[in-house]
Design a protein around this motif. Structure first.
Motif, short mmCIF file in Angstrom:
data_model
loop_
_atom_site.label_atom_id
_atom_site.label_comp_id
_atom_site.label_asym_id
_atom_site.label_seq_id
_atom_site.Cartn_x
_atom_site.Cartn_y
_atom_site.Cartn_z
N GLY A 1 12.55 31.75 52.27
CA GLY A 1 13.92 31.36 51.92
C GLY A 1 14.53 30.60 53.10
O GLY A 1 13.82 30.29 54.07
N ILE B 1 4.55 34.14 55.03
CA ILE B 1 3.92 34.82 53.89
C ILE B 1 4.94 34.83 52.76
O ILE B 1 6.03 35.37 52.92
N GLU B 2 4.61 34.23 51.64
CA GLU B 2 5.59 34.07 50.55
C GLU B 2 4.98 34.57 49.24
O GLU B 2 3.92 34.10 48.83
N GLY C 1 13.17 30.17 48.54
CA GLY C 1 13.92 31.39 48.21
C GLY C 1 15.03 31.12 47.20
O GLY C 1 14.95 30.20 46.37
N PHE D 1 16.92 26.60 43.94
CA PHE D 1 17.57 26.20 42.68
C PHE D 1 19.01 26.75 42.71
O PHE D 1 19.46 27.44 41.82
N SER D 2 19.66 26.45 43.81
CA SER D 2 21.01 26.94 44.04
C SER D 2 21.95 25.76 43.89
O SER D 2 21.56 24.67 43.50
N LYS E 1 1.32 35.41 48.22
CA LYS E 1 0.93 36.54 49.08
C LYS E 1 2.13 37.44 49.26
O LYS E 1 3.15 37.03 49.83
N MET F 1 3.77 40.76 50.84
CA MET F 1 3.63 41.80 51.87
C MET F 1 4.02 43.13 51.23
O MET F 1 5.04 43.21 50.54
N ALA G 1 12.22 38.47 56.31
CA ALA G 1 13.29 37.63 55.72
C ALA G 1 13.09 37.56 54.21
O ALA G 1 12.92 36.48 53.64
N ILE H 1 10.90 45.98 48.87
CA ILE H 1 10.92 46.13 50.33
C ILE H 1 11.86 47.29 50.71
O ILE H 1 11.52 48.14 51.55
N VAL I 1 23.10 30.01 35.48
CA VAL I 1 21.65 30.24 35.36
C VAL I 1 21.34 31.73 35.30
O VAL I 1 22.11 32.55 35.80
N GLY J 1 18.25 37.59 57.94
CA GLY J 1 18.75 36.92 56.74
C GLY J 1 19.55 37.83 55.83
O GLY J 1 19.98 38.92 56.20
N GLY K 1 18.77 39.56 53.12
CA GLY K 1 18.19 40.82 52.68
C GLY K 1 18.38 41.93 53.69
O GLY K 1 18.47 43.10 53.35
N GLY L 1 24.49 33.57 52.12
CA GLY L 1 24.53 32.13 51.86
C GLY L 1 23.45 31.40 52.63
O GLY L 1 22.81 31.96 53.54
C1 LIG Z 1 21.55 30.30 41.58
C2 LIG Z 1 21.98 30.52 43.02
C3 LIG Z 1 22.91 29.66 43.59
C4 LIG Z 1 23.30 29.80 44.91
N1 LIG Z 1 24.14 28.87 45.47
C5 LIG Z 1 24.41 28.92 46.79
C6 LIG Z 1 25.17 27.90 47.41
O1 LIG Z 1 25.58 26.92 46.80
N2 LIG Z 1 25.43 28.01 48.75
C7 LIG Z 1 24.99 29.08 49.48
O2 LIG Z 1 25.25 29.12 50.68
N3 LIG Z 1 24.26 30.06 48.91
C8 LIG Z 1 23.95 30.00 47.59
N4 LIG Z 1 23.19 30.99 47.02
C9 LIG Z 1 22.75 32.11 47.88
C10 LIG Z 1 21.62 31.70 48.82
O3 LIG Z 1 20.61 31.09 48.09
C11 LIG Z 1 21.10 32.90 49.59
O4 LIG Z 1 22.19 33.43 50.33
C12 LIG Z 1 20.00 32.53 50.57
O5 LIG Z 1 18.94 31.93 49.89
C13 LIG Z 1 19.47 33.77 51.32
O6 LIG Z 1 18.46 33.36 52.18
P1 LIG Z 1 17.30 34.34 52.70
O7 LIG Z 1 16.27 33.48 53.32
O8 LIG Z 1 17.89 35.42 53.52
O9 LIG Z 1 16.69 35.05 51.40
P2 LIG Z 1 16.08 34.42 50.07
O10 LIG Z 1 16.55 33.05 49.85
O11 LIG Z 1 16.33 35.43 49.02
O12 LIG Z 1 14.52 34.31 50.38
C14 LIG Z 1 13.68 35.43 50.46
C15 LIG Z 1 12.24 34.99 50.21
O13 LIG Z 1 11.38 36.09 50.49
C16 LIG Z 1 10.35 36.13 49.51
N5 LIG Z 1 9.86 37.52 49.43
C17 LIG Z 1 10.54 38.61 48.96
N6 LIG Z 1 9.77 39.71 49.07
C18 LIG Z 1 8.60 39.32 49.60
C19 LIG Z 1 7.39 40.02 49.95
N7 LIG Z 1 7.25 41.35 49.77
N8 LIG Z 1 6.35 39.31 50.46
C20 LIG Z 1 6.47 37.95 50.64
N9 LIG Z 1 7.58 37.25 50.32
C21 LIG Z 1 8.64 37.93 49.83
C22 LIG Z 1 11.04 35.66 48.24
O14 LIG Z 1 10.11 35.17 47.30
C23 LIG Z 1 11.97 34.57 48.77
O15 LIG Z 1 11.37 33.31 48.75
C24 LIG Z 1 22.77 30.87 45.69
C25 LIG Z 1 21.86 31.76 45.13
C26 LIG Z 1 21.45 31.59 43.81
C27 LIG Z 1 20.44 32.55 43.21
#
Ligand SMILES: Cc1cc2nc3c(=O)[nH]c(=O)nc-3n(C[C@H](O)[C@H](O)[C@H](O)COP(=O)(O)OP(=O)(O)OC[C@H]3O[C@@H](n4cnc5c(N)ncnc54)[C@H](O)[C@@H]3O)c2cc1C
Length: 516
Positions: A89, A109-110, A143, A147-148, A213, A215, A244, A252, A323, A487, A489, A495
Motif C-alpha cells: 500500500g 511481500i504482497e 493497497g 482504486f481510491s 505471497k 505473510m 504495513a 494480522i 464502490v 501505516g 493498519g 489516508g
Molecule cells: C475506495 C477508497 C477510496 C479512498 N480514497 C482516499 C483518498 O482519496 N485519499 C486518501 O488519502 N485516502 C483514501 N483512502 C484511504 C487510503 O487508501 C488508505 O488510508 C491507505 O491506502 C492506507 O495505506 P497503508 O499502506 O497503510 O495500507 P493499505 O493501503 O491498506 O495497504 C496494505 C497492503 O498490505 C497488503 N497485505 C495485507 N495483509 C497482508 C499479509 N498478511 N501479507 C502480505 N500483504 C498483506 C494488502 O494487500 C495491501 O496491499 C481510500 C480508501 C478506499 C478503499
C-alpha cells in the motif's frame, strides 16, 4: 524574478492573457515585460466572490525559467542490506522508494496481485457480487490507495514532508499541476499507471516485490524478529521487518491476539455514505456561479458534535462513484472514488460517527479486538439486510432522519445494486441518533444539503483502524524488536499521504539503527 501573493478569479487563473494582465495590474510590471508566470501554490476560496488565492513566481523577459526536477536520487540496491516490507500500500511502497534512496534493498511481500491483474478481479467483484478475499478494493498492489479517490492531502504534517510525497507521485506519472494545489487530487483512472511505474522503479534499482505471497507468521530468533513466514511455507529473512498491512488485514490482528503480542483497541468511526446530485452541491458551494467552465466540481467538509460523539464528513468525492470495499463475502462496506475528471453527476461523502471502546461495553469481552468484532458484526448485519453479495442497503436522507418508511430510492452512482432498507435495523441506536442529528445540523450549516434528493448507503466502516499495533520511539514493537508496525493498519496514519509519510519515517528509523 519576483514572488507574489495574488488572488485571481477562476477565468484569470486559467486564461494566460487575463493572468498576465492581473499580475501586471497587481505588481506594476508592464504586461509585455512578463515572460512567464509559475503558480507555486493555489487554494480555491468560494466563501464570497469565488477566487484562487495563489503564490506565484513572475519571470521577466530575458530571465532563465527554472523548471522543477522531480527525479529522486535512488541508489543501486541489488546488494544492499535487506529490509522486508509486508504490504504494497502507500506505506509499504513509499517505505520501499525511500529505502532505495538510502541504499537499503526493500523486499515487499504482497498478498494481492499486480495492479493490472487486480483491475480484472475488481471488475469480477462488480460483475458477480463475489469478493475475492486476496484481490479487491483494499488488497493488491498499491493497497487501498490504488482504486481510491487519490485525494492527496493530510492534516497530520508532523511526521514528514507532504510535498516530498506529492513529488514522488509526479515523478511516477501524476500531473505536475498537483504540486500547487492545497487539495491535490489524482483520480483512480491515473493511479494504477502510477503504481505500476513505482513498481518499475523499485525493481530496476534492486528491490523485489513478491505478489500473491501472504505473510502469516514472524520468524523470531534470540527474541528478535528476523523475517516472516508466508502462507506457502516460504521463509524470507532480512535485517528488519516493516508491517504495513493496512486496516483491513484482520488476520494480522488475529495473529497478534493469538500469539499474545501486544495490540490495543482504538477508537474509529462508522456511518454511511451520503450521495447528492453534484449540481446541487455546486449550487450550494458556488452560490449559483457554478456555470463557469473554470470551476471544478465543488467539495465540502462538515463536522459537528452530537451526544459527545464527533460526526464528520470523510473522504468527500466530488463527481464520484460509490464502490463496494469489503474484503470478504458476507460483509458489506462502501467507500468512494472518482476519476481525474471528477465528471460523474454525483457527489458522495462518508458521514461517520466516532466510536470508542466505552460505547460498547457488550464487546469488552473481546479485549483489544472489541471494536474490530463490532465493525465485523455491523458489516455482516448490513450485508444480510441488503440480501448479500455487494448489494448496498439504504434510504433517502429525509426518510431516514424523519423515520418515514416511504420505500422510495433516488438514483445512485453505486457500482453494485442499491436496495431499500431502513438503517435503523442494521446500525446501533447511538450511531443512528448521532447521524440523524448530525444531518439536520449539516443542513443548517449548508443550506440545501438536507434534501430528499440525497441518498444514504451503508455502511461506511473502514474509515480507520479499530486496532493499534503499538511501537516505541524507535519504531519497534515493544515485544518484538526488529518489527516496525507502520501505516494505517498499525494505527499511526490515515489516508494516502500520511501512510506514505509513515513509511518514509519508518525507514529512517530503521536506517538509524542499522548504521549505529
Ligand atoms: C475506495 C477508497 C477510496 C479512498 N480514497 C482516499 C483518498 O482519496 N485519499 C486518501 O488519502 N485516502 C483514501 N483512502 C484511504 C487510503 O487508501 C488508505 O488510508 C491507505 O491506502 C492506507 O495505506 P497503508 O499502506 O497503510 O495500507 P493499505 O493501503 O491498506 O495497504 C496494505 C497492503 O498490505 C497488503 N497485505 C495485507 N495483509 C497482508 C499479509 N498478511 N501479507 C502480505 N500483504 C498483506 C494488502 O494487500 C495491501 O496491499 C481510500 C480508501 C478506499 C478503499
Amino acid at each position: 524574478m519576483k514572488e507574489i501573493d495574488i488572488s485571481l478569479f477562476p477565468e484569470e487563473y486559467f486564461t494566460k492573457e487575463l493572468l498576465f494582465k492581473a499580475v501586471s495590474r497587481a505588481t506594476g510590471i508592464p504586461f509585455n515585460e512578463i515572460a512567464h508566470i509559475e503558480i507555486l501554490h493555489r487554494s480555491l476560496d468560494s466563501r464570497r466572490s469565488i477566487c484562487y488565492h495563489t503564490h506565484a513566481r513572475v519571470f521577466l523577459n530575458g530571465e532563465e525559467i527554472i523548471t522543477q526536477d522531480y527525479h529522486s536520487p535512488y541508489k543501486d540496491c541489488h546488494t544492499g542490506l535487506r529490509v522486508i516490507i509486508i504490504g504494497a500500500g502507500p506505506a509499504g511502497l513509499f517505505a520501499a522508494l525511500h529505502a532505495l534512496e538510502i541504499g537499503i534493498k526493500p523486499i515487499i511481500i504482497e498478498r494481492g496481485k499486480p495492479v493490472e491483474q487486480r483491475k480484472k478481479d475488481i471488475t469480477q467483484i462488480v460483475r458477480t457480487g463475489n469478493v475475492n478475499s486476496e484481490s479487491n478494493w483494499c488488497f493488491g498492489e498499491g493497497g487501498a490507495g490504488t482504486f481510491s479517490d487519490g485525494k492527496l492531502y493530510t492534516r497530520s504534517t508532523k511526521r514528514g514532508n507532504t510535498t516530498d510525497i506529492i513529488k514522488k507521485f509526479i515523478e511516477h506519472g501524476a500531473d505536475p499541476s498537483i504540486i500547487v494545489d492545497s487539495h491535490a487530487h489524482i483520480g483512480t483512472d491515473r493511479l494504477s499507471g502510477i503504481i505500476a511505474t513505482m513498481r518499475e522503479t523499485i525493481i530496476s534499482h534492486g528491490g523485489e516485490i513478491l505478489f500473491g505471497k501472504k505473510m502469516n507468521d514472524l520468524v523470531i530468533k534470540n527474541r528478535r524478529v528476523t523475517g516472516v513466514v508466508c502462507q506457502d511455507g516460504d521463509i524470507i529473512e532480512g535485517k528488519a521487518v516493516v508491517l504495513a498491512t493496512g486496516h483491513s488485514a484482520r488476520d494480522i490482528f488475529e495473529l497478534f491476539f493469538r500469539k499474545g503480542w501486544t495490540i490495543e483497541s482504538k477508537p474509529f468511526a462508522l456511518g454511511v455514505r451520503v450521495e447528492h446530485p453534484q449540481k446541487l452541491i455546486d449550487d450550494i458551494q458556488y452560490h449559483g456561479a457554478n456555470h463557469s467552465p473554470f470551476l471544478p466540481p465543488a467539495a465540502y467538509s462538515l463536522q459537528t458534535q452530537v451526544n459527545g460523539h464527533g460526526v464528520f464528513s470523510f473522504c468527500m468525492c466530488p463527481g464520484g462513484i460509490i464502490v463496494p470495499a469489503a474484503t470478504s463475502d458476507g460483509e458489506q462496506v462502501v467507500n468512494g472514488m472518482s476519476n481525474a475528471s471528477r465528471s460523474s453527476a454525483f457527489a458522495n461523502s462518508g458521514i461517520a460517527v466516532t466510536v470508542s471502546p466505552s460505547d460498547l461495553p457488550e464487546y469488552e469481552k473481546y479485549g483489544p479486538l472489541a471494536l474490530l468484532r463490532f465493525q465485523q458484526d455491523v458489516e455482516r448485519r448490513v450485508s444480510q439486510a441488503a440480501g448479500g453479495g455487494i448489494k448496498a442497503p439504504g434510504q433517502r436522507l429525509t426518510d431516514f432522519c424523519e423515520s418515514r418508511a416511504t420505500g422510495l430510492l433516488n438514483k445512485s452512482n453505486y457500482m453494485g445494486e442499491y436496495v431499500h432498507s431502513e438503517l435503523d435495523i442494521m446500525l446501533p441506536p447511538f450511531v443512528t441518533q448521532c447521524l440523524r442529528q448530525g444531518f439536520i445540523l449539516f443542513g443548517k450549516k449548508m443550506h440545501g444539503f438536507y434534501t430528499e434528493q440525497a441518498s444514504l448507503l451503508a455502511v461506511e466502516s473502514r474509515t480507520s483502524s479499530p486496532v493499534r499495533i503499538p511501537r516505541g520511539e524507535n519504531g519497534e514493537h515493544p515485544m518484538l524488536p526488529g518489527l516496525y508496525p507502520c501505516g494505517e493498519g498499525a494505527g499511526y496514519a490515515g489516508g494516502i499521504v500520511s501512510s506514505a509519510m509513515d513509511g518514509v519515517h519508518t525507514i529512517d528509523l530503521i536506517a538509524s539503527t542499522l548504521t549505529n
